[in-house]
Design a protein around this motif. Structure first.
Motif, PDB file in Angstrom:
ATOM      1  N   LYS A 193       0.838  -1.206   0.000  1.00  0.00           N
ATOM      2  CA  LYS A 193       0.000   0.000   0.000  1.00  0.00           C
ATOM      3  C   LYS A 193       0.870   1.253   0.000  1.00  0.00           C
ATOM      4  O   LYS A 193       1.890   1.324   0.680  1.00  0.00           O
ATOM      5  N   GLY A 194       0.435   2.247  -0.757  1.00  0.00           N
ATOM      6  CA  GLY A 194       1.102   3.539  -0.750  1.00  0.00           C
ATOM      7  C   GLY A 194       0.670   4.342   0.455  1.00  0.00           C
ATOM      8  O   GLY A 194      -0.488   4.308   0.859  1.00  0.00           O
ATOM      9  N   ILE A 195       1.632   5.069   1.046  1.00  0.00           N
ATOM     10  CA  ILE A 195       1.332   5.916   2.196  1.00  0.00           C
ATOM     11  C   ILE A 195       1.832   7.323   1.906  1.00  0.00           C
ATOM     12  O   ILE A 195       2.921   7.506   1.349  1.00  0.00           O
ATOM     13  N   ASP A 196       1.028   8.337   2.238  1.00  0.00           N
ATOM     14  CA  ASP A 196       1.401   9.737   2.084  1.00  0.00           C
ATOM     15  C   ASP A 196       1.416  10.378   3.462  1.00  0.00           C
ATOM     16  O   ASP A 196       0.514  10.128   4.285  1.00  0.00           O
ATOM     17  N   PHE A 197       2.413  11.208   3.730  1.00  0.00           N
ATOM     18  CA  PHE A 197       2.476  11.867   5.027  1.00  0.00           C
ATOM     19  C   PHE A 197       3.148  13.225   4.878  1.00  0.00           C
ATOM     20  O   PHE A 197       3.747  13.533   3.831  1.00  0.00           O
ATOM     21  N   GLN A 198       3.052  14.033   5.928  1.00  0.00           N
ATOM     22  CA  GLN A 198       3.599  15.380   5.892  1.00  0.00           C
ATOM     23  C   GLN A 198       4.120  15.737   7.278  1.00  0.00           C
ATOM     24  O   GLN A 198       3.419  15.551   8.279  1.00  0.00           O
ATOM     25  N   ILE A 199       5.379  16.224   7.334  1.00  0.00           N
ATOM     26  CA  ILE A 199       5.950  16.721   8.581  1.00  0.00           C
ATOM     27  C   ILE A 199       6.087  18.233   8.438  1.00  0.00           C
ATOM     28  O   ILE A 199       6.846  18.713   7.595  1.00  0.00           O
ATOM     29  N   ASN A 200       5.327  18.956   9.251  1.00  0.00           N
ATOM     30  CA  ASN A 200       5.217  20.410   9.108  1.00  0.00           C
ATOM     31  C   ASN A 200       4.810  20.722   7.673  1.00  0.00           C
ATOM     32  O   ASN A 200       3.744  20.314   7.244  1.00  0.00           O
ATOM     33  N   THR A 201       5.636  21.374   6.870  1.00  0.00           N
ATOM     34  CA  THR A 201       5.238  21.720   5.501  1.00  0.00           C
ATOM     35  C   THR A 201       5.787  20.749   4.457  1.00  0.00           C
ATOM     36  O   THR A 201       5.484  20.891   3.276  1.00  0.00           O
ATOM     37  N   GLU A 202       6.606  19.796   4.884  1.00  0.00           N
ATOM     38  CA  GLU A 202       7.255  18.908   3.919  1.00  0.00           C
ATOM     39  C   GLU A 202       6.439  17.638   3.687  1.00  0.00           C
ATOM     40  O   GLU A 202       6.159  16.882   4.620  1.00  0.00           O
ATOM     41  N   LYS A 203       6.075  17.399   2.434  1.00  0.00           N
ATOM     42  CA  LYS A 203       5.301  16.225   2.066  1.00  0.00           C
ATOM     43  C   LYS A 203       6.218  15.108   1.593  1.00  0.00           C
ATOM     44  O   LYS A 203       7.264  15.353   0.997  1.00  0.00           O
ATOM     45  N   ALA A 204       5.825  13.881   1.858  1.00  0.00           N
ATOM     46  CA  ALA A 204       6.612  12.727   1.435  1.00  0.00           C
ATOM     47  C   ALA A 204       5.667  11.530   1.323  1.00  0.00           C
ATOM     48  O   ALA A 204       4.466  11.621   1.601  1.00  0.00           O
ATOM     49  N   GLY A 205       6.212  10.424   0.902  1.00  0.00           N
ATOM     50  CA  GLY A 205       5.410   9.214   0.755  1.00  0.00           C
ATOM     51  C   GLY A 205       6.292   8.023   0.492  1.00  0.00           C
ATOM     52  O   GLY A 205       7.508   8.139   0.352  1.00  0.00           O
ATOM     53  N   GLY A 206       5.674   6.861   0.420  1.00  0.00           N
ATOM     54  CA  GLY A 206       6.412   5.639   0.157  1.00  0.00           C
ATOM     55  C   GLY A 206       5.464   4.470   0.029  1.00  0.00           C
ATOM     56  O   GLY A 206       4.240   4.651  -0.083  1.00  0.00           O
ATOM     57  N   MET A 207       6.016   3.281   0.046  1.00  0.00           N
ATOM     58  CA  MET A 207       5.234   2.065  -0.107  1.00  0.00           C
ATOM     59  C   MET A 207       5.409   1.189   1.118  1.00  0.00           C
ATOM     60  O   MET A 207       6.537   0.933   1.560  1.00  0.00           O
ATOM     61  N   LEU A 208       4.303   0.717   1.666  1.00  0.00           N
ATOM     62  CA  LEU A 208       4.319  -0.189   2.806  1.00  0.00           C
ATOM     63  C   LEU A 208       4.353  -1.628   2.308  1.00  0.00           C
ATOM     64  O   LEU A 208       3.513  -2.029   1.492  1.00  0.00           O
ATOM     65  N   ARG A 209       5.293  -2.395   2.797  1.00  0.00           N
ATOM     66  CA  ARG A 209       5.350  -3.810   2.438  1.00  0.00           C
ATOM     67  C   ARG A 209       4.135  -4.541   2.994  1.00  0.00           C
ATOM     68  O   ARG A 209       3.623  -4.195   4.062  1.00  0.00           O
ATOM     69  N   PRO A 210       3.654  -5.558   2.307  1.00  0.00           N
ATOM     70  CA  PRO A 210       2.574  -6.368   2.869  1.00  0.00           C
ATOM     71  C   PRO A 210       3.006  -6.988   4.195  1.00  0.00           C
ATOM     72  O   PRO A 210       4.115  -7.519   4.312  1.00  0.00           O
ATOM     73  N   SER A 211       2.166  -6.902   5.204  1.00  0.00           N
ATOM     74  CA  SER A 211       2.480  -7.488   6.502  1.00  0.00           C
ATOM     75  C   SER A 211       1.201  -7.660   7.303  1.00  0.00           C
ATOM     76  O   SER A 211       0.475  -6.692   7.544  1.00  0.00           O
ATOM     77  N   THR A 212       0.932  -8.884   7.727  1.00  0.00           N
ATOM     78  CA  THR A 212      -0.242  -9.145   8.559  1.00  0.00           C
ATOM     79  C   THR A 212       0.050  -8.888  10.033  1.00  0.00           C
ATOM     80  O   THR A 212      -0.862  -8.885  10.854  1.00  0.00           O
ATOM     81  N   THR A 213       1.326  -8.690  10.380  1.00  0.00           N
ATOM     82  CA  THR A 213       1.720  -8.318  11.737  1.00  0.00           C
ATOM     83  C   THR A 213       2.284  -6.901  11.703  1.00  0.00           C
ATOM     84  O   THR A 213       2.569  -6.353  10.631  1.00  0.00           O
ATOM     85  N   PHE A 214       2.491  -6.301  12.851  1.00  0.00           N
ATOM     86  CA  PHE A 214       2.998  -4.936  12.895  1.00  0.00           C
ATOM     87  C   PHE A 214       4.476  -4.925  12.527  1.00  0.00           C
ATOM     88  O   PHE A 214       5.275  -5.701  13.032  1.00  0.00           O
ATOM     89  N   ALA A 215       4.826  -4.012  11.616  1.00  0.00           N
ATOM     90  CA  ALA A 215       6.175  -3.945  11.069  1.00  0.00           C
ATOM     91  C   ALA A 215       6.643  -2.490  11.084  1.00  0.00           C
ATOM     92  O   ALA A 215       5.935  -1.587  11.549  1.00  0.00           O
ATOM     93  N   ARG A 216       7.861  -2.251  10.566  1.00  0.00           N
ATOM     94  CA  ARG A 216       8.468  -0.914  10.552  1.00  0.00           C
ATOM     95  C   ARG A 216       8.640  -0.426   9.123  1.00  0.00           C
ATOM     96  O   ARG A 216       9.117  -1.161   8.265  1.00  0.00           O
TER      97      ARG A 216
END
Length: 571
Positions: free
Chosen positions: A95-118
C-alpha cells in the motif's frame, strides 16, 4: 509549487541549522528518539482499535478508507536531523502511504504485513519547537501503530563493491561510461533531461550531460499505424556526437503492445497501446506459449528495437538502456500480469539483445516507482543501475525514496533519479546526502517547462551538478577492463556441438554455491530452468536443452554475484 524565492529563503535557514548542528559529526542535539503512539493523535475519519495483537501502547489507528481520512500527531522536538520510522500493518498487500511533517510532504510504499512492522520514512530536518505530522489515506487499508523520530546524520553513498557490468563482453567505451558513473557517485550528480535538451540550453546556457530519449515510435504496431519518430535514432546520435562527442545517451521504450490493441476513443486509441487500459495483450499467456503467434510478435518487436540499438553500437555510442519501466505500477501492459511474467520478459529481453543480437553497448537500468519491492527486481545478473521514477511535490527532498533505495541496493547498484516531475534541489542533495547518480526531469509543459527559470539556472549552474561542458573524456576506461561479473567458478561444455538433448556441463570451483541455469533457443524462448548446488569442487551435470531441434542455444549460468553465458550448437 513553492516559489523560487521562498524555496531559497527556506534553504538558507536549512543550511544554517545544518552548520550549527555539525550533522556530519554528531547525531543532532536531541539525545533520545521521540516516540508518539498513533492512538494519542487527532483522528479524522479513522478510529482506534485493539483487535489485532502486537501493537504498542493501548491500540492502533485503523480505517484509512476514505479520501479525507487522516491522522495528525502533534509534539515538540529539538532542532536536528531525524530518521522517521512508522509502525504499521498492511494486511491487504502493498500500500502507498502519504504523510507530511510540518510543511514537507513525502510518501512511500508499505510492504505487505499481517503483523505490525516498521517502515523507514527517510530523513527530516526539524527547526526545533512544535511539530505536526499528518498521515493521509494514500492507498488506504493499512493500520498505524506509532511514529518514531531518531536523531541521525547524513553520509555519502559509496560505489558498489562489484564495479562491473553484467555483460561480460561490454565494449570498452561502455565500460568507460560505467567507470565514469562510478567515479562521480556520491560526489557529483550528473544532469539529464528527457527530450527537451534544447529547452534547458536555451534557458540556462548549459546543456544536460545526459540526453534521455524514447524509442516509442519504433514499436511495430505504431509503425503500422503511420507513426514517425519525433526524434529519430540518427538525431539522438547526432546530439551525442556533436562537438567533443561526450554527450551521454539514455534510451527508454514505451513499448506499444505487439498486438491486441483496442483502438477505441477516447483513451484506448492505438497510440496509447503501451497502457494496460488500451490493449488486451496478455503477457503471461504469451510467455506460456513460446511456440505461439503472440510470442513470435514479442520477438519481432524486440528485434525491431535491436536494429535501432545497433545503430548506436555501430557508432561506438553506449546507451543507458532503461526498458520496461514502472512495471510494478501496473499501468503498462508489461506489468499488468504481475511480477513473475515481468521478470521473465526482462530476462528474455536481456538475453535476446545481449546474446542473440550481440549488443554490448548497453548499461541496463531497471526503473521502478519504489525501491524495496524486490518481487519485481529482475536480479543482479540482469541489472547494472537501479533508477527511481518519482513524481513528488516541488519542495520534496526525496529523502524517503533515497533511503529506501539505499537500504535495498547499497553496495550492489548505483541509484539514479531516472524520472522526476520536478528538478531536484542541489541544497537538498547536499543537506540530505541524496547523491543520485543522475537525474532527468520529464518532458513537456507540465514538467521541465513548468520549472521557474531562476531555479533552472540555479540547478544547471550548481557546482555539484555536472553539465555536458563539464564532462571529461569518459570514453576510454580509466582502469583495466572490468568486463562483466567474472565468476570464480568455471563452466564448460563437454563436447560442442552436441548431438543429444542433454548437455554435459563440467562445473568447477562452485562448491556450495547456488547456480541458476537457464537455456534459451535462438528465438529467445526460455526452454529449461534448473537450480544446481555442487557439493564437490568438480562435478559433471547433465542439463536438458528442452528441445530436440538442431540449432544455436544459449546457456546462462548465474550465481549470487556472478554470471556467464555459453553458446552451443546442437547438430
Amino acid at each position: 509549487m513553492v516559489s523560487s524565492l521562498l524555496f531559497f529563503t527556506r534553504f538558507l535557514a536549512f543550511l544554517g541549522v545544518l552548520l550549527s548542528l555539525n550533522l556530519y559529526a554528531q547525531p543532532g542535539t536531541a539525545n533520545n528518539p521521540i516516540r508518539v503512539e498513533a492512538e494519542s493523535g487527532q483522528l479524522s475519519g479513522v478510529e482506534v482499535a485493539s483487535a489485532v495483537a502486537g501493537f504498542s501502547g493501548t491500540g492502533y489507528v485503523t480505517g484509512f478508507d476514505n479520501p479525507t481520512d487522516a491522522l495528525n500527531l502533534s509534539f515538540t522536538a529539538p532542532a536536528g536531523l531525524y530518521e522517521l520510522t512508522i509502525g504499521y500493518r498492511s494486511p491487504f498487500g502493498e500500500k502507498g502511504i502519504d504523510f507530511q511533517i510540518n510543511t514537507e510532504k513525502a510518501g512511500g510504499m508499505l510492504r505487505p504485513s499481517t503483523t505490525f512492522a516498521r517502515f523507514d520514512g527517510g530523513k527530516f530536518l526539524l527547526m526545533g519547537g512544535p511539530v505536526s505530522l499528518t498521515i493521509f489515506r494514500g492507498w488506504g487499508y493499512f493500520d498505524i501503530d506509532y511514529i518514531l523520530l531518531t536523531p541521525t546524520t547524513v553520509k555519502r553513498p559509496v560505489p558498489p563493491a562489484t564495479a562491473r557490468l553484467t555483460d561480460p563482453n561490454a565494449s570498452p567505451v561502455t565500460v568507460g561510461l560505467y567507470q565514469f558513473l562510478l567515479s562521480q557517485y556520491g560526489n557529483k550528480v550528473i544532469s539529464g533531461q528527457q527530450d527537451d535538451v534544447e529547452y534547458v540550453l536555451e534557458k540556462t546556457g548549459k546543456e544536460p550531460a545526459i540526453g534521455a530519449f524514447d524509442l516509442i515510435d519504433y514499436s511495430p504496431t505504431r509503425v503500422q499505424n503511420g507513426a514517425r519518430p519525433l526524434r529519430t535514432s540518427e538525431a539522438c546520435l547526432a546530439w551525442a556526437r556533436k562537438g567533443d562527442g561526450r554527450g551521454i545517451i539514455s534510451l527508454m521504450w514505451h513499448w506499444n503492445a505487439p498486438t491486441d490493441l483496442i483502438n477505441q476513443p477516447p483513451d484506448k486509441l492505438w497510440w496509447r497501446g503501451f497502457y494496460t487500459e488500451a490493449t488486451t495483450f496478455d503477457l503471461a499467456a504469451t510467455l506460456a506459449d513460446p511456440a505461439g503467434p503472440r510470442y513470435a510478435l514479442l520477438l519481432r518487436d524486440i528485434d525491431a528495437i535491436a536494429e535501432q540499438l545497433k545503430k548506436f553500437q555501430a557508432a561506438n555510442v553506449p546507451v543507458l538502456w532503461r526498458p520496461l519501466h514502472e512495471a510494478s505500477g501496473g499501468w503498462f501492459w508489461w506489468g499488468a500480469k504481475g511480477a513473475d511474467p515481468f521478470r521473465q520478459l526482462w530476462q528474455l529481453l536481456y538475453n535476446r539483445l545481449t546474446n542473440f543480437h550481440n549488443l554490448h553497448n548497453l548499461i541496463w537500468v531497471y526503473t521502478g516507482t519504489d525501491a524495496f519491492n524486490t518481487d519485481w527486481y529482475p536480479g543482479d545478473a540482469y541489472v547494472d543501475v537501479v533508477g527511481l521514477d518519482i513524481y513528488a511535490p516541488a519542495d520534496a527532498t526525496l529523502s524517503t525514496n533515497w533511503e529506501a533505495a539505499l537500504a535495498q541496493f547499497s553496495g550492489k547498484k548505483l541509484v539514479a533519479l531516472s524520472e522526476s516531475g520536478h528538478l531536484p534541489r542541489p541544497d537538498a542533495i547536499r543537506g540530505f546526502a541524496t547523491w543520485w547518480s543522475w537525474f532527468a526531469v520529464w518532458t513537456g509543459a507540465d514538467y521541465i517547462k513548468k520549472q521557474p527559470d531562476d531555479l533552472l539556472k540555479a540547478v544547471f549552474t550548481d557546482a555539484d551538478v555536472l553539465t555536458r561542458d563539464e564532462l571529461p573524456d569518459w570514453r576510454t576506461p580509466t582502469q583495466p577492463l572490468l568486463t562483466g561479473l567474472e565468476p570464480t567458478w568455471s563452466v564448460s561444455v563437454a563436447g560442442n556441438p552436441v548431438a543429444d538433448s542433454l548437455v554435459n556441463l563440467d562445473i568447477q570451483g562452485a562448491e556450495g554455491q547456488l547456480l541458476h541455469l537457464t537455456v534459451f533457443d535462438s528465438r529467445g524462448r526460455l526452454l529449461t530452468e534448473k537450480i544446481v548446488t555442487p557439493r564437490t569442487p568438480t562435478i559433471r551435470y547433465a542439463l536438458p536443452l528442452g528441445s530436440d531441434e538442431p540449432g544455436l542455444y544459449l546457456i546462462r549460468i548465474i550465481s549470487s554475484t556472478t554470471a556467464s553465458t555459453l553458446k552451443i550448437i546442437k547438430s
